[in-house]
Design a protein around this motif. Sequence first.
Motif, mmCIF file in Angstrom:
data_model
loop_
_atom_site.group_PDB
_atom_site.id
_atom_site.type_symbol
_atom_site.label_atom_id
_atom_site.label_comp_id
_atom_site.label_asym_id
_atom_site.label_seq_id
_atom_site.Cartn_x
_atom_site.Cartn_y
_atom_site.Cartn_z
ATOM 1 N N ASP A 84 -8.676 5.738 6.998
ATOM 2 C CA ASP A 84 -8.332 4.460 6.377
ATOM 3 C C ASP A 84 -8.717 3.358 7.368
ATOM 4 O O ASP A 84 -8.116 3.245 8.446
ATOM 5 N N GLU A 96 2.305 1.887 -3.464
ATOM 6 C CA GLU A 96 1.288 2.389 -4.394
ATOM 7 C C GLU A 96 0.947 3.850 -4.119
ATOM 8 O O GLU A 96 0.782 4.641 -5.039
ATOM 9 N N ARG A 97 0.830 4.213 -2.873
ATOM 10 C CA ARG A 97 0.419 5.574 -2.512
ATOM 11 C C ARG A 97 1.543 6.593 -2.598
ATOM 12 O O ARG A 97 1.341 7.715 -3.020
ATOM 13 N N TRP A 98 2.744 6.201 -2.096
ATOM 14 C CA TRP A 98 3.797 7.194 -1.913
ATOM 15 C C TRP A 98 5.114 6.828 -2.582
ATOM 16 O O TRP A 98 6.135 7.456 -2.325
ATOM 17 N N GLN A 146 0.823 -1.205 0.000
ATOM 18 C CA GLN A 146 0.000 0.000 0.000
ATOM 19 C C GLN A 146 0.857 1.254 0.000
ATOM 20 O O GLN A 146 0.549 2.224 -0.690
#
Length: 124
Positions: A93, A11-13, A8
């Motif tokens: 989240d 993918e995000r950062w 995760q």
Amino acid sequence: MVIDYEKQAAERWGATDAYKEYKEKRKERGTADNEKLQQDMMNIFAEFTKLDCAPADESAQELVAKLQSYITENFYTCTNEILAGLGKMYVTDSEFKNNIDGYAGEGIAEFVSKAIEVYTRKFN
């Protein structure tokens, strides 16, 4: 239960400087070391359960500073802007919220989020 957020996070950062710093620090450690760091961070969340105060009180604010320092020392430079984003993510989240509340106690994610909001507003 400690959740592995590696995928995760990538993918995000993945394109951010903070993520690059995290990857650099992480590669110097083994799996057991990384698991211990995650556990120690969860233990900081658990420290919030021992407080009997408002999120703006000094003891809560000291724990926020401790959390920010811990992240900076072990993962990436946790600026106030990044910390504010983390605080929001801890409640928006569901995986983060459930992980924090499941480990430290119901409502701790919300309390920490509010304490972080107070903390980071002091610097704006």
